[in-house]
Design an enzyme around this catalytic site. Structure first.
Site, PDB file in Angstrom:
ATOM      1  CG  HIS A   1       2.411 -11.204  13.316  1.00  9.60           C
ATOM      2  ND1 HIS A   1       2.430  -9.983  13.944  1.00  9.60           N
ATOM      3  CD2 HIS A   1       2.065 -10.949  12.024  1.00  9.60           C
ATOM      4  CE1 HIS A   1       2.114  -9.035  13.064  1.00  9.60           C
ATOM      5  NE2 HIS A   1       1.889  -9.591  11.909  1.00  9.60           N
TER       6      HIS A   1
ATOM      7  CG  HIS B   1      -3.824  -5.792   2.646  1.00  9.44           C
ATOM      8  ND1 HIS B   1      -4.105  -6.926   1.918  1.00  9.44           N
ATOM      9  CD2 HIS B   1      -4.748  -4.869   2.277  1.00  9.44           C
ATOM     10  CE1 HIS B   1      -5.173  -6.694   1.155  1.00  9.44           C
ATOM     11  NE2 HIS B   1      -5.575  -5.453   1.362  1.00  9.44           N
TER      12      HIS B   1
ATOM     13  CB  SER C   1       2.964  -9.672   7.969  1.00 14.16           C
ATOM     14  OG  SER C   1       2.550  -8.469   7.350  1.00 14.16           O
TER      15      SER C   1
ATOM     16  CD  GLU D   1       0.644  -0.305   3.187  1.00  5.71           C
ATOM     17  OE1 GLU D   1       0.479  -1.331   3.856  1.00  5.71           O
ATOM     18  OE2 GLU D   1      -0.246   0.580   3.092  1.00  5.71           O
TER      19      GLU D   1
ATOM     20  CG  ASP E   1      -5.545  -3.325  -4.858  1.00  2.30           C
ATOM     21  OD1 ASP E   1      -6.098  -3.046  -3.799  1.00  2.30           O
ATOM     22  OD2 ASP E   1      -5.834  -4.351  -5.518  1.00  2.30           O
ATOM     23  N   GLY E   2      -2.823  -4.629  -3.244  1.00  2.00           N
ATOM     24  CA  GLY E   2      -2.302  -5.975  -3.045  1.00  2.00           C
ATOM     25  C   GLY E   2      -3.163  -7.067  -3.648  1.00  2.00           C
TER      26      GLY E   2
ATOM     27  CG  ASP F   1      -3.240  -8.425   8.177  1.00  2.00           C
ATOM     28  OD1 ASP F   1      -4.374  -8.365   8.697  1.00  2.00           O
ATOM     29  OD2 ASP F   1      -2.205  -8.001   8.734  1.00  2.00           O
TER      30      ASP F   1
HETATM   31  N1  SAM Z   1       0.067  -7.213   7.496  1.00  2.00           N
HETATM   32  C1  SAM Z   1       0.582  -6.205   8.411  1.00  2.00           C
HETATM   33  C2  SAM Z   1       1.219  -6.907   9.588  1.00  2.00           C
HETATM   34  O1  SAM Z   1       0.769  -8.003   9.958  1.00  2.00           O
HETATM   35  O2  SAM Z   1       2.186  -6.384  10.124  1.00  2.00           O
HETATM   36  C3  SAM Z   1      -0.495  -5.245   8.861  1.00  2.00           C
HETATM   37  C4  SAM Z   1      -1.322  -4.710   7.744  1.00  2.00           C
HETATM   38  S1  SAM Z   1      -2.568  -3.580   8.214  1.00  2.00           S
HETATM   39  C5  SAM Z   1      -3.753  -4.544   9.023  1.00  2.00           C
HETATM   40  C6  SAM Z   1      -3.325  -3.268   6.658  1.00  2.00           C
HETATM   41  C7  SAM Z   1      -2.462  -2.465   5.694  1.00  2.00           C
HETATM   42  O3  SAM Z   1      -3.012  -2.550   4.394  1.00  2.00           O
HETATM   43  C8  SAM Z   1      -2.381  -0.964   5.996  1.00  2.00           C
HETATM   44  O4  SAM Z   1      -1.045  -0.577   6.094  1.00  2.00           O
HETATM   45  C9  SAM Z   1      -3.058  -0.299   4.804  1.00  2.00           C
HETATM   46  O5  SAM Z   1      -2.452   0.933   4.444  1.00  2.00           O
HETATM   47  C10 SAM Z   1      -2.841  -1.321   3.732  1.00  2.00           C
HETATM   48  N2  SAM Z   1      -3.821  -1.326   2.626  1.00  2.00           N
HETATM   49  C11 SAM Z   1      -5.126  -1.003   2.653  1.00  2.00           C
HETATM   50  N3  SAM Z   1      -5.711  -1.277   1.466  1.00  2.00           N
HETATM   51  C12 SAM Z   1      -4.740  -1.827   0.681  1.00  2.00           C
HETATM   52  C13 SAM Z   1      -4.715  -2.371  -0.628  1.00  2.00           C
HETATM   53  N4  SAM Z   1      -5.823  -2.384  -1.381  1.00  2.00           N
HETATM   54  N5  SAM Z   1      -3.565  -2.886  -1.092  1.00  2.00           N
HETATM   55  C14 SAM Z   1      -2.432  -2.867  -0.344  1.00  2.00           C
HETATM   56  N6  SAM Z   1      -2.391  -2.360   0.918  1.00  2.00           N
HETATM   57  C15 SAM Z   1      -3.532  -1.859   1.426  1.00  2.00           C
END
Ligand code: SAM
Length: 281
Positions: A19, A42, A104, A122, A146-147, A167
């Protein structure tokens, strides 16, 4: 089925590294007036109350954000850290007490200007539900999808500039390769995009696949920084946090080096920070 929930790790040393890097990139990008579309592929929940049972269970923020918070007066002479800590202070319901840690989506939306855009992806239904409840500006879209596919579908964008954070939780080994493919695909569609990628440092060293694929992918500038808590010995678990920045803004490395020189000793006697060019034309 996804099981990772960032609330168990909110505010840990990796969040501090990620961050702070993100904050410095955003700060540089906002120096110019042309609008930016931001992506968070993500997103997670967006905001983490530290008293939540999930966060208290491992209490990782006690070895990450908390020591910085406690040292905030001493750190106030370091410009990047001072403004980062001030932003976190402004988020607390009770002045002087660290009760919330921002994810984030908050860092990306906090300074969004009228003509900037932010898309938050998400995939986890519960995490997306939490995110949907956060108060965010109207130029922020929250997308339950899916991101990586979402980023690819959204490019190119109408704004002159693009910045994306990738992320993932890397629950699946395939994610290291998928992230590399996604970054290379995004850069083909938006050559000047600034892209940040977080990766864990684990004894199995799977992040090398990500790094090598990116190195071989023909990109011109990739800057890498790694924050480690210990040497990668026999001990299981994450020993460090890595960040890549494709097309980093000029001066980012020096600003982060100065800030991280103050952060790193607060994270333990054996913690180290290093940064270099992973790819340089
Ligand atoms: N970026 C966030 C932050 O810095 O506050 C933390 C994210 S965390 C490490 C990863 C997140 O990605 C989780 O909430 C998970 O549910 C989500 N996730 C996993 N696979 C994903 C995908 N294919 N597309 C979108 N989100 C996904």
């Amino acid at each position: 089925m996804l099981s990772y929930q960032h609330a168990y790790h909110a505010g840990n040393f990796a969040d501090v590294h990620k961050h702070l890097t993100l904050y410095a990139v955003i700060d540089h990008l906002l120096r110019k007036s042309s609008p930016i579309t931001f992506f968070d592929t993500h997103a997670g929940r967006g905001l983490y109350p530290l008293e939540a049972s999930e966060t208290q269970r491992l209490g990782e923020y006690r070895h990450g954000m908390l020591p910085l918070w406690q040292a905030r007066e001493a750190l106030s002479d370091e410009p990047l850290l001072a403004s980062w800590l001030e932003a976190i202070a402004g988020l607390q319901p009770n002045p002087g007490r660290l009760e919330r840690y921002p994810g984030s989506p908050w860092w990306l939306s906090q300074r969004l200007r009228r003509d900037d855009r932010l898309q938050l992806f998400e995939l986890h239904p519960g995490e997306h539900e939490h995110l949907a409840q956060q108060a965010l500006p109207t130029n922020v879209r929250r997308i339950h999808a899916d991101g990586l596919a979402g980023l690819s579908a959204a490019l190119p964008v109408a704004t002159p500039r693009v910045c994306a954070l990738l992320d993932p939780s890397y629950e699946l080994k395939a994610e290291y390769a998928e992230v590399a493919v996604s970054v290379l695909g995004a850069m083909r569609k938006a050559r000047h995009a600034v892209v940040l990628v977080w990766y864990p440092l684990l004894p199995a060293a799977r992040h090398l696949e990500l790094l090598e694929r990116l190195r071989d992918g023909g990109l011109r500038k990739i800057w890498r920084s790694e924050l480690t808590l210990r040497e990668p010995g026999e001990e299981r678990g994450m020993y460090g946090s890595g960040m890549l920045v494709v097309n980093p803004p000029w001066g980012l490395d020096e600003r982060l080096a100065a800030a991280m020189a103050r952060v790193t000793p607060l994270l333990g006697d054996t913690s180290r920070y290093r940064a270099d060019w992973w790819v340089e034309e």
